[in-house]
Design a protein around this motif. Structure first.
Motif, PDB file in Angstrom:
ATOM      1  N   PHE A   1      60.301  41.793  41.234  1.00  0.00           N
ATOM      2  CA  PHE A   1      61.043  42.092  40.007  1.00  0.00           C
ATOM      3  C   PHE A   1      60.255  41.663  38.774  1.00  0.00           C
ATOM      4  CE2 PHE A   1      65.003  41.493  42.679  1.00  0.00           C
ATOM      5  CZ  PHE A   1      65.387  42.818  42.609  1.00  0.00           C
TER       6      PHE A   1
ATOM      7  N   ARG B   1      61.761  34.358  44.029  1.00  0.00           N
ATOM      8  CA  ARG B   1      60.967  34.094  45.241  1.00  0.00           C
ATOM      9  C   ARG B   1      59.528  34.567  45.065  1.00  0.00           C
ATOM     10  NH1 ARG B   1      66.175  35.788  47.304  1.00  0.00           N
ATOM     11  NH2 ARG B   1      67.078  34.204  48.655  1.00  0.00           N
TER      12      ARG B   1
ATOM     13  N   GLN C   1      58.628  38.642  53.744  1.00  0.00           N
ATOM     14  CA  GLN C   1      59.267  37.322  53.901  1.00  0.00           C
ATOM     15  C   GLN C   1      58.439  36.248  53.177  1.00  0.00           C
ATOM     16  OE1 GLN C   1      62.219  36.542  54.831  1.00  0.00           O
ATOM     17  NE2 GLN C   1      62.831  38.539  55.603  1.00  0.00           N
ATOM     18  N   SER C   2      58.909  35.910  51.990  1.00  0.00           N
ATOM     19  CA  SER C   2      58.091  35.090  51.086  1.00  0.00           C
ATOM     20  C   SER C   2      57.647  33.754  51.687  1.00  0.00           C
ATOM     21  CB  SER C   2      58.837  34.854  49.769  1.00  0.00           C
ATOM     22  OG  SER C   2      60.076  34.233  49.980  1.00  0.00           O
TER      23      SER C   2
ATOM     24  N   PRO D   1      59.914  39.803  47.586  1.00  0.00           N
ATOM     25  CA  PRO D   1      58.552  40.296  47.448  1.00  0.00           C
ATOM     26  C   PRO D   1      57.989  40.952  48.716  1.00  0.00           C
ATOM     27  CG  PRO D   1      58.542  37.910  47.763  1.00  0.00           C
ATOM     28  CD  PRO D   1      59.967  38.312  47.606  1.00  0.00           C
TER      29      PRO D   1
END
Ligand code: GSH
Length: 230
Positions: free
Chosen positions: A26, A33, A87-88, A76
Motif C-alpha cells: 500500500f 507490514r 508472508q511478510s 506485501p
C-alpha cells in the motif's frame, strides 16, 4: 496507477539475497507490514524497488496483478530474481538467514527473536482490526485502553527480565534482529514513537529499543530522507 520508485544503490547485501527485490504494498506512508521489510532493507543497505498502491486502486489490482502472484490476494508481495515471496514475517526470516544476521547466533537467541516477533504479529493484527474497522471511532479508542497497554506491558516485562534481552538495547542485547524492526514498526504505527515518546513514558525499556533502532546509521539516514513518509 501504482507508483514505482527505485530506492538505494545495489550493494553486496543485494548479492547476498540474490538481487534487487521489488515490493508491492500500500501507499500507506511509512507504515504497515510492508514497511517492516523496507526497514530491514534500509538497515542492511539493500537496494529495492518500491511499488505502492493507493487504498482506492488496490481492490482492482488485488483481483488481477496481486492474485496472480499471491493466491490469498494479500500484500506485501516481494518479487526477487523471478521468485515470488509472500508472508511478510517469513520473508523477514528468509532474508535474515540469507544475510547471516538479524536473527541471532544461537538456537536460543533465534527462538527468542521469533517469540518476540510473534508478540508483535499478534499486536499488529489486533491494531489493524481496530484501526481499520468501519466503527473505528469506537474500536480504536477501546483498543488503546485495553489491548495496547497489555502488549506494551508484556513486551516491556519480557525485555526487562529475559536473560538475553535485559542488558539491551535490542531483543538480543547488543545485536539487532528482525524482531526489533517488527516491534519498532508496530510502536511507530500506533503513534507511540513520535512526540518525544510521550505515549511510551511508562515503558522505558521499549523506549531504549526505539532509540537504538532510530540511531542505527542507515535507519537514521532513512528517517531523515524523502523516502520516509511518516
Ligand atoms: N500474514 C500476512 C498478512 C498480510 C495482510 O493481511 N496484508 C494486508 C495489508 S498489511 C492486506 O493485504 N490487506 C488487504 C486485503 O486484505 O485486501 C503477512 O504478514 O504478509
Amino acid at each position: 496507477m501504482p507508483t514505482t520508485k527505485r530506492c538505494l544503490t545495489e550493494s553486496d547485501a543485494n548479492r547476498a539475497i540474490g538481487g534487487v527485490p521489488t515490493i508491492h504494498y500500500f501507499d500507506f506512508q511509512s507504515r504497515g507490514r510492508g514497511q517492516v521489510l523496507r526497514l530491514l532493507w534500509e538497515d542492511a543497505g539493500i537496494a529495492y524497488e518500491d511499488i505502492r498502491y493507493s487504498f482506492q486502486e488496490y481492490p482492482e489490482y488485488k483481483k488481477t496483478r496481486i492474485a496472480g502472484m499471491n493466491p490469498t490476494g494479500h500484500i506485501p508481495v516481494v518479487e526477487l530474481n523471478r521468485r515470488i515471496l509472500t508472508q511478510s514475517y517469513a520473508i523477514l526470516r528468509h532474508f535474515a538467514r540469507q544475510l547471516g544476521k538479524y536473527d541471532g547466533e544461537t538456537e536460543e537467541g533465534k527462538y527468542w527473536a521469533d517469540a518476540m516477533c510473534d508478540i508483535g504479529i499478534d499486536w499488529r493484527t489486533l491494531f489493524v482490526n481496530a484501526f481499520f474497522s468501519p466503527q473505528k471511532d469506537k474500536t480504536y479508542p477501546e483498543h488503546c485502553e485495553t489491548v495496547r497497554p497489555r502488549f506494551l506491558q508484556g513486551l516491556e516485562t519480557h525485555l526487562k527480565t529475559h536473560d538475553l534481552s535485559k542488558t539491551g538495547p535490542y531483543v538480543l542485547g547488543k545485536s539487532v534482529t528482525y524482531a526489533d524492526f517488527v516491534i519498532y514498526q508496530v510502536l511507530h504505527d500506533e503513534g507511540l514513537t513520535q512526540d518525544r515518546r510521550k505515549g511510551m513514558k511508562d515503558y522505558p525499556r521499549l523506549i531504549q529499543l526505539v532509540d537504538a533502532v532510530e540511531s542505527r546509521p542507515n535507519v537514521k539516514t532513512f528517517l531523515q530522507s524523502d523516502r520516509y513518509l511518516g
